[in-house]
Write a protein that holds these residues in place. Structure first.
Motif, short mmCIF file in Angstrom:
data_model
loop_
_atom_site.label_atom_id
_atom_site.label_comp_id
_atom_site.label_asym_id
_atom_site.label_seq_id
_atom_site.Cartn_x
_atom_site.Cartn_y
_atom_site.Cartn_z
N ASN A 216 -2.47 5.60 -0.42
CA ASN A 216 -3.15 4.43 0.17
C ASN A 216 -3.73 3.48 -0.86
O ASN A 216 -4.61 2.69 -0.54
N ARG A 217 -3.23 3.53 -2.11
CA ARG A 217 -3.66 2.58 -3.12
C ARG A 217 -2.59 1.50 -3.28
O ARG A 217 -1.42 1.71 -2.97
N ARG A 218 -3.00 0.34 -3.77
CA ARG A 218 -2.10 -0.81 -3.89
C ARG A 218 -1.20 -0.66 -5.12
O ARG A 218 -1.66 -0.26 -6.19
N ASN B 122 8.19 5.22 -2.41
CA ASN B 122 8.05 4.40 -1.20
C ASN B 122 9.34 3.63 -0.98
O ASN B 122 9.77 2.86 -1.84
N HIS C 79 0.20 5.54 -9.67
CA HIS C 79 -1.17 6.06 -9.74
C HIS C 79 -1.16 7.54 -10.12
O HIS C 79 -0.30 8.31 -9.67
N ASN D 27 7.58 -3.89 2.82
CA ASN D 27 6.58 -2.92 3.23
C ASN D 27 7.15 -1.53 3.06
O ASN D 27 8.32 -1.30 3.35
N CYS E 130 5.15 5.25 -6.87
CA CYS E 130 3.74 4.96 -7.09
C CYS E 130 3.34 5.41 -8.49
O CYS E 130 3.60 6.55 -8.90
N THR F 287 0.85 -1.18 0.00
CA THR F 287 0.00 0.00 0.00
C THR F 287 0.88 1.23 0.00
O THR F 287 1.78 1.36 0.84
N CYS F 288 0.65 2.13 -0.95
CA CYS F 288 1.41 3.38 -1.02
C CYS F 288 1.13 4.20 0.24
O CYS F 288 -0.02 4.37 0.64
N GLN F 289 2.20 4.71 0.84
CA GLN F 289 2.06 5.49 2.08
C GLN F 289 1.39 6.84 1.85
O GLN F 289 0.88 7.43 2.78
#
Length: 200
Positions: free
Chosen positions: A15-17, A41, A34, A195, A32, A10-12
């Motif tokens: 919050n999307r995967r 991350n 998105h 993570n 990320c 999950t992107c910090q």
């Protein structure tokens, strides 16, 4: 990084995967993808220690009475109720001082747990013992001290190796932790999936 399997994190920031591939893992970070995010991350491969190592331990620490006749009491994993009652895990004699005993029948609780992140046992002290019927905490009559400082009635405090627990202010006990061998500990290390722990 052979044997790495792709995984989702999950992107910090958004919050999307996002999917972590081998190249990301080797680089130690992932950006990320998105729309509108683009956060970097940082990937960490954490680990913990498997609690099954407790099954082979020869002990869980001990308390040594520092009175005129030193006596050692073995601790068990979990709750160690301490007092003069036969129902206590650590049953003490009625140590007398000028005709008085300052230790309650069910005086305090020393709880031994396992910290899976450090791989060591943790010792936590609380004045009093839960009532066997109601479960409510019943305080001792004369209090419990750690290194000379009285514990508050609802306080639960960590006790380090070699610290002194005093019951009623009169009877002192030295806590000796059981230290888990680092070589043995390594064999129970379990890697976690990658993570994200921070964003830039």
């Amino acid at each position: 990084m052979s044997g790495f399997k792709t995984t989702l994190i999950t992107c910090q920031q958004c919050n999307r995967r996002i999917m972590v591939r081998t190249a990301d893992a080797e680089r130690g970070s992932i950006t990320c993808s998105h729309v509108g995010c683009g956060a970097t991350n940082t990937l960490t491969s954490g680990f913990y220690y498997d609690e099954s190592l407790l099954n082979g331990l020869p002990g869980f620490g001990q308390l040594t009475y520092l009175g005129s006749t030193p006596t050692t009491f073995a601790l068990q994993f979990g709750h160690n109720t301490i007092g003069t009652s036969e129902s206590c895990v650590v049953q003490l004699d009625r140590f007398m001082h000028n005709g008085r005993c300052f230790i309650s029948r069910r005086h305090c609780t020393l709880t031994v747990t396992f910290d899976k992140w450090s791989g060591q046992l943790r010792y936590q002290l609380q004045d009093g013992v839960p009532d066997p019927v109601t479960g409510e905490q019943q305080s001792s009559l004369n209090g419990t001290l750690l290194n000379g400082t009285p514990l508050q009635k609802t306080e639960i405090i960590d006790v380090a190796d070699g610290e002194i627990i005093a019951l009623g202010g009169a009877d002192r006990f030295l806590l000796k932790h059981f230290m888990i061998n680092p070589v043995m500990l390594e064999t129970y290390k379990t890697e976690l999936a990658f993570n994200p722990d921070s964003t830039q």
